[in-house]
Scaffold this motif. Structure first.
Motif, PDB file in Angstrom:
ATOM      1  N   ALA A 245      33.997  36.535  36.975  1.00 13.25           N
ATOM      2  CA  ALA A 245      33.817  37.936  37.369  1.00 13.25           C
ATOM      3  C   ALA A 245      35.008  38.356  38.212  1.00 13.25           C
ATOM      4  CB  ALA A 245      32.524  38.121  38.160  1.00 13.25           C
ATOM      5  N   GLU A 246      35.674  39.430  37.802  1.00 11.51           N
ATOM      6  CA  GLU A 246      36.819  39.921  38.557  1.00 11.51           C
ATOM      7  C   GLU A 246      36.365  40.542  39.872  1.00 11.51           C
ATOM      8  OE1 GLU A 246      39.494  42.473  36.545  1.00 11.51           O
ATOM      9  OE2 GLU A 246      39.836  41.100  34.861  1.00 11.51           O
ATOM     10  N   ALA A 247      37.218  40.395  40.886  1.00 16.02           N
ATOM     11  CA  ALA A 247      36.984  41.091  42.147  1.00 16.02           C
ATOM     12  C   ALA A 247      37.499  42.518  42.009  1.00 16.02           C
ATOM     13  CB  ALA A 247      37.703  40.376  43.284  1.00 16.02           C
ATOM     14  N   ALA A 248      36.674  43.492  42.363  1.00 13.39           N
ATOM     15  CA  ALA A 248      37.086  44.887  42.229  1.00 13.39           C
ATOM     16  C   ALA A 248      38.237  45.197  43.177  1.00 13.39           C
ATOM     17  CB  ALA A 248      35.904  45.805  42.520  1.00 13.39           C
ATOM     18  N   LYS A 249      39.117  46.053  42.748  1.00 11.23           N
ATOM     19  CA  LYS A 249      40.255  46.464  43.580  1.00 11.23           C
ATOM     20  C   LYS A 249      39.797  47.609  44.478  1.00 11.23           C
ATOM     21  CE  LYS A 249      43.853  45.022  40.331  1.00 11.23           C
ATOM     22  NZ  LYS A 249      42.925  44.261  39.488  1.00 11.23           N
ATOM     23  N   VAL A 250      39.487  47.270  45.730  1.00  6.91           N
ATOM     24  CA  VAL A 250      38.999  48.244  46.692  1.00  6.91           C
ATOM     25  C   VAL A 250      39.825  48.131  47.972  1.00  6.91           C
ATOM     26  CG1 VAL A 250      36.646  48.139  45.776  1.00  6.91           C
ATOM     27  CG2 VAL A 250      37.288  46.647  47.670  1.00  6.91           C
ATOM     28  N   GLU A 251      39.778  49.179  48.773  1.00  5.52           N
ATOM     29  CA  GLU A 251      40.435  49.136  50.079  1.00  5.52           C
ATOM     30  C   GLU A 251      39.601  48.261  51.006  1.00  5.52           C
ATOM     31  OE1 GLU A 251      41.809  52.023  53.789  1.00  5.52           O
ATOM     32  OE2 GLU A 251      40.870  52.888  51.998  1.00  5.52           O
ATOM     33  N   ILE A 252      40.215  47.206  51.543  1.00  6.33           N
ATOM     34  CA  ILE A 252      39.488  46.263  52.387  1.00  6.33           C
ATOM     35  C   ILE A 252      39.509  46.758  53.829  1.00  6.33           C
ATOM     36  CG2 ILE A 252      39.403  43.907  53.279  1.00  6.33           C
ATOM     37  CD1 ILE A 252      40.550  42.968  50.625  1.00  6.33           C
ATOM     38  N   VAL A 253      38.331  47.075  54.346  1.00  8.65           N
ATOM     39  CA  VAL A 253      38.178  47.499  55.732  1.00  8.65           C
ATOM     40  C   VAL A 253      37.776  46.313  56.599  1.00  8.65           C
ATOM     41  CG1 VAL A 253      36.923  49.038  57.296  1.00  8.65           C
ATOM     42  CG2 VAL A 253      37.558  49.822  54.997  1.00  8.65           C
TER      43      VAL A 253
END
Length: 316
Positions: A245-253
């Motif tokens: 499962a790919e890790a979604a490309k999100v802004e990491i806070v």
């Protein structure tokens, strides 16, 4: 939505405090923001994340002292269904501080009270009584001082007659103590570094990780094994195959609670009867959604729903 019963277990909970400062540096009084306070610890966070997604669970938590009473209040305020065992000492605290100058987060984690062998036996008896036939028991988070490394194996042996599956997320000596197999876990989770330590070699490619996870399944470590590869996503293997499962490309806070949210997603998906690859996709979505929130806040349902709909899960 129909689901199997879930019991989360937190032997070493923590009152999580999070704050921020302009710059974290030594030998100075650091003027911090007003702290955010949450009930924490592996199993507690899993129950919190399950609730966010409309699922049900019971959190079994060992609490003690003034901090334990504050934890109990927060669990009640959060609407978490929970059962308490009296811990042998004061519940620990943890502190997360965001350095706004560098964007780095500093995390300080205390050890928790010392347990005796009698405390260990009492906890197992409580868990066996609380576990429901056909349900899932999730053992997550660090062991308090005094709890033996093979606690998960001891618990699995007692659960064997009750038809409850045990999901284990552990590390270090505790992981090594159970990775040899024969404990009939429903799932064993670890990260890439821990998997490479067990394997005694690097696992650079996804196929290397999948092969090692499958070897653990074949050796009887668990019916399914998950290895988290960080930004490269997550891999699961069982007797029928392996998936990534790919890790979604999100802004990491903040990454605080992401691992617990991952396990919450897989557990909830499994309890709801999702295919193993979709349960893995839900887990990845909940972990990524948690990275989008500040401090000790966990995932938001609308983020999870969006990320799950866009999940990328591939058979290996």
């Amino acid at each position: 939505m129909k689901q199997a019963p879930i019991l989360t277990v937190t032997l070493n909970p923590a009152l999580d405090l999070s704050t921020g400062a302009d710059k974290v540096e030594p030998d100075k009084k650091l003027r911090c923001d007003a702290p955010t306070v949450d009930p924490g610890g592996g199993g507690v966070n899993i129950s919190r994340a399950i609730k966010v997604m409309g699922g049900d669970s019971i959190a079994f938590v060992a609490l003690g002292g003034t901090t334990g009473r504050r934890m109990a209040e927060l669990l009640e305020e959060g609407g978490i269904d929970w059962q308490q065992m009296r811990a042998p000492g004061e519940t620990r605290q943890s502190l997360a501080v965001m350095d706004r100058d560098s964007g780095l987060q500093y995390r300080f984690v205390m050890p928790g009270p010392e347990w005796s062998s009698a405390d260990v036996g009492k906890s197992i008896a409580h868990i066996i009584q609380a576990a429901q036939p056909g349900g899932l028991v999730v053992l997550s988070g660090s062991n308090p001082p005094g709890v033996p490394d093979d606690y998960a194996a001891l618990l699995a042996a007692k659960l064997a007659d009750g038809d409850a599956g045990l999901i284990v997320d552990t590390s270090g000596k505790a992981l090594r103590a159970v990775a040899d197999g024969g404990h009939n876990f429903a799932l064993l989770r670890m990260d890439r570094e821990e998997a490479e330590g067990l394997a005694g070699k690097h696992l650079p490619e996804r196929t290397d990780t999948a092969r090692f996870a499958a070897e653990l399944v074949a050796a009887g470590a668990a019916k399914a094994v998950i290895v988290a590869r960080g930004s490269d996503g997550n891999i699961i293997a069982d007797s029928t195959g392996a998936w990534h499962a790919e890790a979604a490309k999100v802004e990491i806070v903040s990454k605080v609670g992401a691992g617990d949210s991952f396990l919450a997603g897989f557990t909830l998906g499994h309890a709801r009867g999702l295919p193993i690859h979709d349960a893995l996709g839900l887990a990845a979505a909940m972990a990524s959604a948690t990275c989008m929130t500040p401090a000790t806040e966990l995932c938001r349902r609308e983020d999870v729903d969006r990320l799950f709909a866009a999940r990328v899960v591939t058979a290996l």
